[in-house]
Design a protein around this motif. Structure first.
Motif, PDB file in Angstrom:
ATOM      1  N   SER A 267      -8.143  -2.064  48.613  1.00 27.21           N
ATOM      2  CA  SER A 267      -7.343  -0.571  48.281  1.00 27.21           C
ATOM      3  C   SER A 267      -5.867  -1.246  49.041  1.00 27.21           C
ATOM      4  CB  SER A 267      -7.865   0.359  48.963  1.00 27.21           C
ATOM      5  OG  SER A 267      -7.849   0.471  50.903  1.00 27.21           O
ATOM      6  N   ILE A 268      -6.692  -2.644  49.960  1.00 26.79           N
ATOM      7  CA  ILE A 268      -5.772  -2.982  50.859  1.00 26.79           C
ATOM      8  C   ILE A 268      -5.024  -4.097  49.903  1.00 26.79           C
ATOM      9  CG2 ILE A 268      -5.743  -4.559  52.973  1.00 26.79           C
ATOM     10  CD1 ILE A 268      -7.406  -3.133  54.914  1.00 26.79           C
ATOM     11  N   LEU A 269      -5.675  -5.023  49.011  1.00 32.79           N
ATOM     12  CA  LEU A 269      -5.580  -5.491  47.905  1.00 32.79           C
ATOM     13  C   LEU A 269      -4.470  -5.289  47.345  1.00 32.79           C
ATOM     14  CD1 LEU A 269      -8.570  -7.378  47.096  1.00 32.79           C
ATOM     15  CD2 LEU A 269      -7.034  -8.660  48.128  1.00 32.79           C
ATOM     16  N   LYS A 270      -4.928  -3.702  46.829  1.00 32.65           N
ATOM     17  CA  LYS A 270      -3.836  -3.555  45.931  1.00 32.65           C
ATOM     18  C   LYS A 270      -2.398  -2.614  46.452  1.00 32.65           C
ATOM     19  CE  LYS A 270      -7.784  -1.826  43.088  1.00 32.65           C
ATOM     20  NZ  LYS A 270      -8.595  -0.407  42.492  1.00 32.65           N
ATOM     21  N   ARG A 271      -2.527  -2.871  48.204  1.00 29.02           N
ATOM     22  CA  ARG A 271      -1.394  -1.818  48.628  1.00 29.02           C
ATOM     23  C   ARG A 271      -0.292  -3.338  48.975  1.00 29.02           C
ATOM     24  NH1 ARG A 271      -4.768   0.172  52.879  1.00 29.02           N
ATOM     25  NH2 ARG A 271      -3.105   0.630  54.526  1.00 29.02           N
ATOM     26  N   PHE A 272      -1.273  -4.601  49.087  1.00 25.13           N
ATOM     27  CA  PHE A 272      -0.179  -6.054  49.116  1.00 25.13           C
ATOM     28  C   PHE A 272       0.269  -6.434  47.443  1.00 25.13           C
ATOM     29  CE2 PHE A 272      -0.998  -6.114  53.554  1.00 25.13           C
ATOM     30  CZ  PHE A 272      -0.040  -7.023  54.244  1.00 25.13           C
ATOM     31  N   ALA A 273      -0.601  -5.983  47.153  1.00 26.46           N
ATOM     32  CA  ALA A 273      -0.298  -7.033  45.503  1.00 26.46           C
ATOM     33  C   ALA A 273       0.829  -5.826  45.218  1.00 26.46           C
ATOM     34  CB  ALA A 273      -1.178  -6.533  44.524  1.00 26.46           C
ATOM     35  N   ASN A 274       1.139  -4.261  45.498  1.00 26.61           N
ATOM     36  CA  ASN A 274       1.999  -3.605  44.694  1.00 26.61           C
ATOM     37  C   ASN A 274       3.480  -3.906  45.414  1.00 26.61           C
ATOM     38  OD1 ASN A 274       0.350  -2.722  42.643  1.00 26.61           O
ATOM     39  ND2 ASN A 274      -0.258  -0.925  43.530  1.00 26.61           N
ATOM     40  N   GLY A 275       2.993  -4.218  46.886  1.00 25.76           N
ATOM     41  CA  GLY A 275       4.481  -4.798  47.466  1.00 25.76           C
ATOM     42  C   GLY A 275       4.134  -2.845  48.208  1.00 25.76           C
ATOM     43  N   GLN A 276       3.465  -2.020  48.761  1.00 31.11           N
ATOM     44  CA  GLN A 276       3.410  -1.389  49.735  1.00 31.11           C
ATOM     45  C   GLN A 276       3.537  -2.109  51.144  1.00 31.11           C
ATOM     46  OE1 GLN A 276       0.788   0.911  48.003  1.00 31.11           O
ATOM     47  NE2 GLN A 276       1.263   1.981  46.175  1.00 31.11           N
ATOM     48  N   LEU A 277       3.002  -2.856  51.457  1.00 30.82           N
ATOM     49  CA  LEU A 277       2.899  -3.362  52.579  1.00 30.82           C
ATOM     50  C   LEU A 277       3.243  -4.228  52.940  1.00 30.82           C
ATOM     51  CD1 LEU A 277      -0.894  -2.892  53.342  1.00 30.82           C
ATOM     52  CD2 LEU A 277       1.010  -1.290  54.424  1.00 30.82           C
ATOM     53  N   GLU A 278       4.575  -4.630  53.990  1.00 29.02           N
ATOM     54  CA  GLU A 278       5.386  -5.643  54.396  1.00 29.02           C
ATOM     55  C   GLU A 278       5.063  -6.588  55.735  1.00 29.02           C
ATOM     56  OE1 GLU A 278       9.320  -5.051  52.559  1.00 29.02           O
ATOM     57  OE2 GLU A 278       8.815  -4.779  51.106  1.00 29.02           O
ATOM     58  N   ASN A 279       3.848  -7.574  55.685  1.00 33.68           N
ATOM     59  CA  ASN A 279       3.828  -8.051  56.778  1.00 33.68           C
ATOM     60  C   ASN A 279       3.118  -9.355  56.560  1.00 33.68           C
ATOM     61  OD1 ASN A 279       2.118  -8.729  59.194  1.00 33.68           O
ATOM     62  ND2 ASN A 279       2.173  -6.409  59.743  1.00 33.68           N
ATOM     63  N   PRO A 280       3.966  -9.957  56.738  1.00 29.69           N
ATOM     64  CA  PRO A 280       3.287 -11.779  56.927  1.00 29.69           C
ATOM     65  C   PRO A 280       2.237 -12.338  57.233  1.00 29.69           C
ATOM     66  CG  PRO A 280       5.429 -11.602  56.960  1.00 29.69           C
ATOM     67  CD  PRO A 280       5.438 -10.276  57.417  1.00 29.69           C
ATOM     68  N   VAL A 281       1.629 -12.208  58.481  1.00 29.76           N
ATOM     69  CA  VAL A 281       0.880 -11.929  59.058  1.00 29.76           C
ATOM     70  C   VAL A 281      -0.527 -11.555  58.583  1.00 29.76           C
ATOM     71  CG1 VAL A 281      -1.085 -12.597  61.261  1.00 29.76           C
ATOM     72  CG2 VAL A 281       1.557 -12.896  60.771  1.00 29.76           C
ATOM     73  N   PHE A 282      -0.809 -10.420  58.569  1.00 31.94           N
ATOM     74  CA  PHE A 282      -1.473  -9.379  57.410  1.00 31.94           C
ATOM     75  C   PHE A 282      -1.916  -9.689  56.004  1.00 31.94           C
ATOM     76  CE2 PHE A 282      -2.761  -4.499  57.126  1.00 31.94           C
ATOM     77  CZ  PHE A 282      -4.116  -5.030  57.133  1.00 31.94           C
ATOM     78  N   ALA A 283      -1.026 -10.818  55.124  1.00 30.53           N
ATOM     79  CA  ALA A 283      -1.136 -11.052  54.369  1.00 30.53           C
ATOM     80  C   ALA A 283      -1.989 -12.619  54.080  1.00 30.53           C
ATOM     81  CB  ALA A 283       0.329 -11.158  53.615  1.00 30.53           C
ATOM     82  N   MET A 284      -1.178 -13.005  55.180  1.00 25.73           N
ATOM     83  CA  MET A 284      -1.741 -14.588  55.471  1.00 25.73           C
ATOM     84  C   MET A 284      -3.846 -14.605  55.661  1.00 25.73           C
ATOM     85  SD  MET A 284       0.980 -16.171  58.063  1.00 25.73           S
ATOM     86  CE  MET A 284       2.288 -17.033  57.256  1.00 25.73           C
TER      87      MET A 284
END
Length: 540
Positions: A267-284
């Motif tokens: 679910s977190i992968l999908k939220r980031f892939a869809n642009g719902q989360l914008e946090n660089p360090v979390f994405a890293m």
């Protein structure tokens, strides 16, 4: 629903099957791992959040793992079974509603000072660094012997050029010595910074400040900093209310990584892939965990996350962590290795390690330079974050003012300076600054001398390891590239150590590898070492 056969039954007997359902509920349920074993201890199945399958009658053991907590549950199955268990809260240095360690006197304070600078800066900067030190709780704080000492007393902050910016002393921080917390918040230009701890076990932590973001560092203390509890988060300063659930999710992911578990809930992968989360360090963190887990089920999502990450920090293309992630992506997708110059450390230790490893294999493509190369022998491995022993020639010589004056710019430090500066004494009378050895720890001259003379070792462990290997006689001559691959360092680093060894006298060499320079074999091993050193230099 799965069906698992009980192999202990006779082949002619048809087992009676029951439905088995076990589900985790509550916040962070997706991070809870469930592992089911049969009565003999054989693994049956494992999954995150829930298990649903058909099982024959029997005894089963269920392991419920939530970060540092592992609960074992025995289940005797005589019929259909269904159970729901609420996920347990966890411990962390950060503050969050779901965390048992988040006391109001810490969480409210951290929230307030993350929004209010403790350093007055005339420039209007949209990027900043927030540091929060704390005890586990005020009860633990009250039991500490040095309870009146500031938590920031042995810390300094350096800029990209390794020039002193601030000491974490009374004029630059806010603190409460009774409940045990310290806050530091400074608006800063985007880029790399270095937090240096000059206490008993010296350590340096690289911190990257991103454009329009606030980098946040949390560490828990007891007598001294517990660096294993270090947490790095990121926060959008212009958001009135930070996404608290996102902070705790990120902390849960980091906790798993620190425990050697590389897993990202879909679910977190999908939220980031869809642009719902914008946090660089979390994405890293997501990218590191995904690439290091060795699976490829969500490759399409991770590609989108990397694209989103690059667009989020397009102004911060010099980030070493971004370079490490692009390198991991190339390896994962079997693409051409990109040319990378890495001048300063990654914040994430896995990123630093993959760069070092690949630089030893692809020395023509990946180049470690400056401090990124110099710290390799001194890296510490007790945290998910990069940290290392501060280097003498990269620290004391670069400061424009004496360290004594930096760390004593407040009455809070008078008389207790030696506790941070002297590494040799395990204990001493803190009241008068003397351990009975005759050293005057409270004096400015001793204090300044100690800080200006970091470990003066003849050669580091890499050089010693190379010397040990080159002292052994072998028909197969080593090469620079083979040694680099063996020790997981760059060929340039091997060449530098070999040249160092070549410049040492016999007496100095005997100090580097004393076990190989005994009375009986010192001449033979000395000749082997010198011959191999010369061979490497001639053929490089």
């Amino acid at each position: 629903m799965k069906y698992i056969m009980n192999t202990n039954l006779p082949p002619t007997e048809k087992p009676e099957l029951f439905s088995f359902s076990f589900q985790i509920t509550g916040f962070l349920k997706e991070f809870v791992k469930l592992t089911l074993f049969d009565g003999s201890g054989s693994l049956l199945t494992k999954s995150y959040e829930k298990l649903e399958l058909s099982l024959p009658r029997g005894l089963y053991q269920l392991h419920i793992q939530s970060n540092e907590n592992v609960v074992q549950k025995l289940i005797r199955l005589n019929g259909n079974y269904e159970e729901k268990v609420k996920s347990e809260s966890s411990y962390s240095s950060i503050t969050g509603e779901f965390l048992t360690s988040s006391h109001e006197y810490y969480s409210k304070t951290a929230d307030h000072w993350s929004k209010h600078a403790t350093i007055k800066n005339k420039e209007q900067l949209s990027s900043s660094l927030f540091i929060f030190f704390r005890y586990p709780d005020k009860e633990t704080k009250s039991k500490q012997k040095n309870a009146t000492k500031s938590l920031g007393r042995s810390f300094i902050l350096l800029n990209k050029e390794r020039k002193l910016l601030y000491g974490l002393h009374k004029t630059n921080i806010k603190e409460d010595l009774e409940t045990g917390w310290m806050a530091f918040h400074a608006p800063l230009e985007p880029g790399i910074y270095y937090l240096v701890y000059l206490g008993r076990n010296k350590r340096e932590i690289p911190l990257f400040v991103f454009t329009d973001w606030q980098t946040q560092l949390f560490i828990t203390f007891k007598k001294t900093p517990i660096f294993q509890t270090t947490r790095l988060l990121i926060f959008k300063p212009n958001h009135q209310v930070p996404n608290k659930s996102e902070r705790v999710e990120m902390d849960a992911l980091l906790q798993k990584m620190q425990n050697g578990i590389f897993y990202v809930p879909p679910s977190i992968l999908k939220r980031f892939a869809n642009g719902q989360l914008e946090n660089p360090v979390f994405a890293m963190a997501i990218c590191y965990a995904y690439f290091l887990c060795g699976k490829n089920k969500y490759d399409n999502l991770i590609k989108l996350i990397i694209e989103n990450l690059q667009s989020l920090i397009y102004k911060n293309f010099e980030s070493s962590d971004l370079k490490a992630i692009l390198l991991l992506a190339a390896l994962h997708f079997k693409k051409e290795i990109p040319y990378l110059e890495v001048n300063f450390p990654c914040m994430f230790l896995p990123g630093m390690k993959i760069i070092i490893e690949q630089a030893s294999i692809h020395s023509d493509k990946i180049v470690l330079k400056d401090i990124a190369e110099n710290i390799v022998p001194w890296l510490k491995n007790d945290s998910i974050w990069t940290s290392y022993k501060p280097l003498k020639h990269l620290l004391s010589d670069s400061l424009d003012v004496p360290l004594y004056s930096v760390l004593t710019d407040s009455p809070a430090y008078e008389g207790d300076l030696s506790f941070s500066s002297y590494e040799g004494a395990d204990s001493y009378d803190e009241a008068d600054g003397n351990d009975g050895s005759g050293r005057d720890y409270g004096s400015k001259s001793y204090y300044t001398k100690t800080f200006s003379s970091f470990e003066s070792e003849l050669i580091d462990w890499i050089g010693q390891s190379i010397a040990n290997q080159l002292s052994i006689k072998s028909e197969i001559k080593p090469s620079i590239e083979e040694l680099a691959l063996q020790f997981q360092i760059t060929p340039i680093m091997v060449t530098e150590r070999v040249q160092q060894l070549n410049d040492l006298s016999f007496r100095e060499l005997s100090r580097v590898v004393p076990s190989y320079f005994t009375i009986t074999n010192q001449r033979v091993n000395s000749e082997n070492l010198k011959d191999n050193i010369q061979f490497l230099l001639d053929n490089h």
